[in-house]
Write an enzyme that holds these catalytic residues in place. Structure first.
Site, mmCIF file in Angstrom:
data_model
loop_
_atom_site.group_PDB
_atom_site.id
_atom_site.type_symbol
_atom_site.label_atom_id
_atom_site.label_comp_id
_atom_site.label_asym_id
_atom_site.label_seq_id
_atom_site.Cartn_x
_atom_site.Cartn_y
_atom_site.Cartn_z
ATOM 1 N N HIS A 1 0.844 -1.190 0.000
ATOM 2 C CA HIS A 1 0.000 0.000 0.000
ATOM 3 C C HIS A 1 0.884 1.247 0.000
ATOM 4 O O HIS A 1 1.273 1.738 1.066
ATOM 5 C CB HIS A 1 -0.897 -0.002 1.235
ATOM 6 C CG HIS A 1 -1.769 -1.218 1.342
ATOM 7 N ND1 HIS A 1 -1.280 -2.446 1.738
ATOM 8 C CD2 HIS A 1 -3.091 -1.392 1.103
ATOM 9 C CE1 HIS A 1 -2.267 -3.327 1.746
ATOM 10 N NE2 HIS A 1 -3.370 -2.714 1.371
ATOM 11 N N HIS B 1 -4.120 3.249 -3.288
ATOM 12 C CA HIS B 1 -4.233 2.726 -1.921
ATOM 13 C C HIS B 1 -3.467 1.421 -1.766
ATOM 14 O O HIS B 1 -2.637 1.288 -0.867
ATOM 15 C CB HIS B 1 -5.706 2.501 -1.549
ATOM 16 C CG HIS B 1 -5.883 1.694 -0.295
ATOM 17 N ND1 HIS B 1 -5.812 2.252 0.965
ATOM 18 C CD2 HIS B 1 -6.109 0.369 -0.105
ATOM 19 C CE1 HIS B 1 -5.977 1.300 1.866
ATOM 20 N NE2 HIS B 1 -6.170 0.149 1.252
ATOM 21 N N GLU C 1 -17.506 -3.748 24.581
ATOM 22 C CA GLU C 1 -16.684 -4.954 24.639
ATOM 23 C C GLU C 1 -15.502 -4.902 23.676
ATOM 24 O O GLU C 1 -14.411 -5.378 24.003
ATOM 25 C CB GLU C 1 -17.538 -6.193 24.324
ATOM 26 C CG GLU C 1 -18.616 -6.500 25.320
ATOM 27 C CD GLU C 1 -19.941 -5.818 24.994
ATOM 28 O OE1 GLU C 1 -20.946 -6.139 25.659
ATOM 29 O OE2 GLU C 1 -19.962 -4.962 24.079
ATOM 30 N N HIS D 1 -28.939 -14.599 24.676
ATOM 31 C CA HIS D 1 -27.912 -14.488 25.705
ATOM 32 C C HIS D 1 -27.310 -15.843 26.088
ATOM 33 O O HIS D 1 -26.513 -15.911 27.023
ATOM 34 C CB HIS D 1 -28.489 -13.817 26.958
ATOM 35 C CG HIS D 1 -28.631 -12.333 26.826
ATOM 36 N ND1 HIS D 1 -29.308 -11.742 25.791
ATOM 37 C CD2 HIS D 1 -28.167 -11.305 27.592
ATOM 38 C CE1 HIS D 1 -29.280 -10.430 25.919
ATOM 39 N NE2 HIS D 1 -28.583 -10.132 27.012
#
Length: 668
Positions: free
Chosen positions: A36, A271, A418, A480
């Site tokens: 890149h 890129h 999280e 859950h």
């Protein structure tokens, strides 16, 4: 070479360094025919200013505790980082640059901290680096609070990062930036490569938010540089960011991806595509650079490299003198500082009384008690929960809560983040001097998965505490209740996944996690299970083998293999079968991966190959169990997702019962 140097006589030293960074990056990508080039070409100026004028490094002491940390969040720009390391005097040679992206080189496609000297963290998946930088900055504040004393500042450094548009699109960047602002991490400075281009085209097609306003709303100090090649403006912005210590800083720098390429600048094709020989010649001509000079480092740049290394050595030597005085003044603190950075555990840290038998206890509750005892013995233990401290049993009151007003606290409140939590924990582990942990419900480990994978790649020592580990969650229902998670986590190389069967296996699981050098994930129950009388059953210390015979005969007709709370079911089934005159054994298998690391002779002693009548019991999907039960074995577990009901009803509904196990053995 001399004629090339002569041709560059009119270029000032800063311009020489910036162009050297750009051309080395271009040449690396071209030689590999992969990589890149665009971001390195656009970011070279800001990187040069940062590394040459602001960062304190120690190429001869790459693990120096008080070095400034640097994170290349847009890790695909790794050729820029390798060029920076080379010019800063680290053990990254021109030959290493020439072997960019080649097998066995120390210059892989994306930065890897344990491969290349001077790299602080493994990056590549976008956004992870920003969150890592937050973790480094957090670690610095806590270590400074713990160890610094008036007149003796041994921890006092900055954390810098470079990121791109892609990093800021990833949701983890918002999670981490929010925490950094909330915590007031004033020595965190992020340089934003605002080039307006992604792989698909311009950012106008997908990313039109006001980034500066967003970070200001997160509580950051926001600065702007309108020209990514204006070295003085970049220098001034970094200096301004360093002049305050109340807020993290974002410096938005407007750049041109592929800067200098006549046909590819400001386009998406630069890129991730080599420029090609013809475009490289045109680009080097535009830079005023010798067009045939591949991997060329001008003599004046090489000389400036020596001067920079001498400056770095002087800074390190001054710190060492400060530290020597600190050691004399505060020998006990210095001993702890050195012990923690060396990863050595203190004497007696694991002297924790076992749990009494026959008192039912959820393994999450046992884990909370163990964590409290470990906190008292291990000041390096620091972590928290994603808004579930009470449920995860991870809050240790005696250790205090970390905040911008109380840097010494060791309980971290990550909020419902999280992903950022896990990445921050990774960085704390890589910072040195910490054993970090992060906690949430097991089902939400999905949100952490990229970081768990990177922790393995980074060889980071981390503890994950995942509670509510099965359909035993009960009424919260299938959203859950983890089902496929055991198998998918066991599949991650380098992660030791442990599901203990009772309080004392939980104790041993924590001990293993602390003394291990790897990341360990604990799956702990919400519901109670019996605490086994270890005078009747094998010692819980056998957990370290991954699996062991818990109870049973030397010459079994059947083997029951179980994990976690399902060991109780296996024991009940064993007792029923024994009453019928059947010889068997119960094998507790808290960690498949640890068991597979044992010698074949040990594995055969636990699971004798001649015994084909085997039943595995686990409240999860079957995937991965066939290697242990064989083609003739049976599995008692979850055929699908769970349901919403009390736990005991769910175990009955899905047939995870002692009666079902007995029937499976008798049918065998």
């Amino acid at each position: 070479m001399k004629e090339w140097d002569a041709a560059l006589a009119g270029m000032d030293l800063d311009a020489l360094n910036v162009t050297t960074l750009r051309t080395l990056a271009i040449d690396m990508v071209q030689a590999a025919n992969s990589g890149h080039p665009g971001a390195p070409m656009g970011c070279a100026a800001m990187a040069h200013v940062l590394w040459s004028r602001h960062m304190n490094l120690a190429p001869h002491h790459p693990k120096w505790a008080n070095r400034d940390r640097f994170v290349l969040s847009n890790g695909h720009a790794s050729s820029l980082l390798y060029a920076l390391l080379h010019l800063a005097g680290f053990e990254v040679s021109l030959d290493d640059l020439k072997r960019f992206r080649q097998l066995g080189s120390i210059t892989p496609g994306h930065p890897e901290n344990h491969i290349t000297p001077g790299i602080d963290t493994t990056t590549g998946p976008l956004g992870q680096g920003i969150a890592n930088a937050v973790g480094f900055a957090l670690a610095e504040t806590h270590m400074a609070e713990r160890f610094n004393r008036p007149g003796h500042e041994i921890v006092n450094h900055y954390t810098y990062a470079i990121c791109g548009d892609g990093c800021l699109m990833e949701g983890i960047s918002a999670e981490a930036a929010s925490l950094a602002g909330h915590w007031g991490l004033g020595k965190l400075i992020v340089l934003y490569d605002d080039n307006g281009i992604t792989i698909d085209g311009t950012t106008a097609i997908s990313f039109t938010e006001d980034v500066k306003a967003r970070f200001a709303a997160h509580g950051w100090n926001v600065l702007e540089v309108g020209d990514g090649n204006d070295l003085a403006a970049i220098d001034a912005a970094i200096t301004s960011a360093k002049s305050q210590n109340k807020k993290p800083s974002l410096i938005a720098i407007k750049t041109h991806i592929g800067f200098g390429s006549p046909h590819m600048q400001d386009t998406s094709k630069v890129h991730g595509t080599p420029l090609g020989a013809d475009e490289i010649r045109l680009t080097k001509a535009a830079y005023g650079w010798p067009v045939d000079a591949a991997f060329f480092v001008p003599e004046r740049v090489a000389e400036s490299r020596k001067a920079r290394v001498a400056k770095y050595d002087a800074v390190h030597a001054a710190w060492q003198s400060t530290y020597d005085a600190y050691r004399n003044a505060y020998p006990e603190l210095a001993a702890e500082f050195e012990r923690r950075l060396a990863g050595v555990l203190p004497e007696g840290w694991d002297e924790i009384d076992p749990f009494p038998a026959n008192k039912p206890m959820a393994t999450r509750a046992a884990g909370g008690k163990v964590l409290e005892a470990l906190h008292a013995a291990l000041p390096e233990l620091m972590g928290g929960s994603a808004d579930l401290h009470e449920s995860n049993k991870t809050h240790v009151k005696a250790s205090g809560d970390y905040s911008k007003d109380h840097r010494g606290g060791r309980n971290l409140f990550f909020g419902i983040r999280e992903h950022a939590m896990a990445s921050i924990c990774n960085a704390m582990a890589l910072y040195g001097g910490f054993i970090p942990y992060g906690a949430t419900f097991l089902v939400f480990s999905d949100y952490m998965r990229p970081c768990i994978r990177l922790a393995s790649l980074s060889e980071a020592h981390i503890l994950w505490i995942w509670t509510h580990d099965s359909i035993g969650v009960g009424e919260d229902g299938p959203t859950h209740q983890p089902v496929e998670h055991f198998a998918s986590l066991r599949a991650i190389p380098g992660l030791i996944f442990i599901r203990p069967n009772d309080a004392n296996e939980t104790l041993e699981a924590y001990k293993y996690a602390i003394r291990s050098s790897r990341q360990v994930g604990l799956a702990l129950s919400r519901q109670n299970c019996q605490t086994l009388d270890r005078t009747l059953y094998a010692p819980a210390t056998n957990l370290a083998f991954g699996a062991y015979t818990l109870i049973g005969d030397d010459n079994p007709e059947f083997i029951l293999i179980a994990t976690g709370t399902e060991v109780d079911i296996a024991i009940a089934a064993y007792d029923k079968l024994k009453a019928l005159g059947k010889r068997g054994r119960v094998v507790s298998m808290p960690s498949q991966c640890l068991f597979l690391e044992q010698a074949q002779t040990y594995r055969d002693s636990v699971l004798p190959p001649a015994v084909k009548n085997r039943v595995a019991i686990e409240a999860a999907c079957r995937f991965g169990w066939d290697r242990f039960i064989g083609t003739e074995g049976k599995f008692i577990g979850m055929p699908d997702f769970g349901a919403s009901a009390p736990a005991e009803q769910l175990y009955a509904k899905f047939g995870i019962t002692a009666e079902a196990v007995v029937e499976a053995v008798l049918d065998g």
